[in-house]
Design an enzyme around this catalytic site. Structure first.
Site, short mmCIF file in Angstrom:
data_model
loop_
_atom_site.label_atom_id
_atom_site.label_comp_id
_atom_site.label_asym_id
_atom_site.label_seq_id
_atom_site.Cartn_x
_atom_site.Cartn_y
_atom_site.Cartn_z
N GLY A 201 -0.78 -16.81 56.03
CA GLY A 201 -1.87 -15.89 56.35
C GLY A 201 -1.78 -15.25 57.72
N GLU A 234 3.25 -22.33 56.00
CA GLU A 234 3.98 -21.69 54.89
C GLU A 234 3.66 -20.20 54.82
OE1 GLU A 234 2.72 -24.12 51.55
OE2 GLU A 234 0.80 -23.08 51.45
N GLY A 236 4.25 -16.14 54.34
CA GLY A 236 5.07 -15.29 53.48
C GLY A 236 5.20 -13.93 54.11
N CYS A 306 0.09 8.72 36.35
CA CYS A 306 -1.07 9.52 35.92
C CYS A 306 -2.34 8.75 36.24
CB CYS A 306 -0.98 9.79 34.42
SG CYS A 306 0.58 10.53 33.96
#
Ligand SMILES: Cc1ncc(COP(=O)(O)O)c(C=O)c1O
Length: 356
Positions: A201, A234, A236, A306
């Protein structure tokens, strides 16, 4: 914003859209993160980007990988036989509870009961959802994730020699700066566990791509809080986001009811990040076009889908022409792998890795 080495490589790619990963930049970044963390163990949250070439660079610096499904587990263990794996994630199946692991992050008392019923050995961290106020987070992982103090208390008597309690796991939010994460760490470390995984985070700014999370302050703060305990994080996004680039080309420039639009090949089915986070994906334009265009005015960059949600950047003042190359930065995490690739069945991007 994007360096000349990447821009030169982007122009040599041939077919676009394409992803371009800068492996030396990733190496340098993760090396500096590792150096700032001292004794704190560093796992990489594979969900941010499981690209094998990125994982190979990361493997030289991390202590292990955090995986959140049988698919990620199979992917990582096929690539690295010797690196520890922490298996987490809500709603684990019985098959997932049987997977070999270094640590298993248990999400609920019932999940622990199912783990015990497998008859297998396990080393468990209990995932705590501490209900702490998390100010300013991009995403707060409250709600169903992990368990409250009552859930933890229900789990504690179930441990023994076969299914062993190793400590606590918490991943509270995305997008927090070092002082906020240290404040949360202080609260979590008030619990009497010898091993604590503080989650990921770490903040990433898509508005100011050159700013970086203060790893040095975070590492120093954690060292103070550790008091002999085994700490692990941890992350990311904050590890891989900077090394990824999404390269594409402008196919149309037009004005609709006074607003300028640049339509690029590809779109949010390849790079969903700006749609999920509601930001403008930072970019650099290389003037390879020379077609009709607009100069020095707010332009909205859209893709080929679209849907009005297919917006990569909104009203950014720039000059752009048909045929120009657009290199979107900060596309190395939660980008391709969280995108809805098959919507409209456009061709998939190629993937390139810059090695030097
Ligand atoms: C349990 C867990 N750990 C780590 C991470 C990685 O978070 P980030 O990419 O924000 O560092 C996540 C992301 O959702 C997560 O759910």
């Amino acid at each position: 914003m994007i360096g000349p080495r990447v821009l030169e490589a982007a122009l040599r790619l041939g077919e676009v859209p394409a992803y371009l990963y800068d492996l030396p930049a990733l190496d340098e970044h993760v090396k500096s993160v590792r150096a700032a963390l001292g004794d704190v163990e560093l796992y990489y949250a594979v969900k941010a980007n499981p690209d094998p070439e990125l994982l190979r660079v990361l493997a030289a610096y991390v202590d292990g990988f955090e995986v959140s499904s049988a698919g990620e587990h199979a992917h990582v263990t096929a690539l690295f036989q010797d690196l520890p794996v922490a298996l987490g994630g809500p709603g684990k199946t019985d098959a997932e509870l049987r997977l070999p692991h270094h640590r298993l992050h248990v999400e609920s008392p019932n999940e622990l009961r199912r783990l015990l019923a497998t008859g297998l050995e396990a080393d468990v961290l209990l995932r705590l959802n501490p209900g702490l106020p998390v100010e300013g987070a991009a995403l707060t992982m409250s709600g169903p994730f992990g368990m409250d103090e009552d859930g933890i208390a229900e789990c504690l008597p179930m441990f023994g020699d076969r299914v062993r309690l190793r400590g606590l796991h918490a991943h509270l939010a995305s997008g927090l700066e070092a002082p906020q994460l240290l404040e949360l760490a202080r609260a979590l470390l008030a619990h009497p566990y010898e091993e604590v995984n503080l989650g990921g985070g770490m903040a990433v700014s898509y508005v100011t791509p050159h700013t970086r999370f203060d790893w040095a302050a975070y590492g120093a703060g954690l060292a103070e809080h550790a008091r002999g305990r085994r700490l692990r994080i941890e992350p990311g996004r904050a590890l891989t986001v900077y090394c990824g680039h999404y390269v594409t080309r402008v196919v149309d420039v037009k004005r609709v009811r006074g607003e300028a639009y640049a339509v690029v090949l590809g779109g949010t089915h390849h790079l969903r990040t700006p749609a999920t986070k509601g930001h403008d994906q930072p970019f650099t334009i290389v003037p390879t076009g020379g077609g009709p265009g607009v100069a020095d005015e707010p332009v909205t960059f859209v893709g080929q889908l679209c849907t009005p949600k297919d917006v990569l950047a909104r009203k950014v003042v720039t000059t752009v022409r048909v045929g120009d190359t657009v290199v979107f930065g900060m596309a190395g995490a939660y980008a391709w792998n969280i995108s809805h690739h098959d919507f409209l069945m456009h061709p998939k991007p190629a993937f390139h890795h810059l090695r030097a």
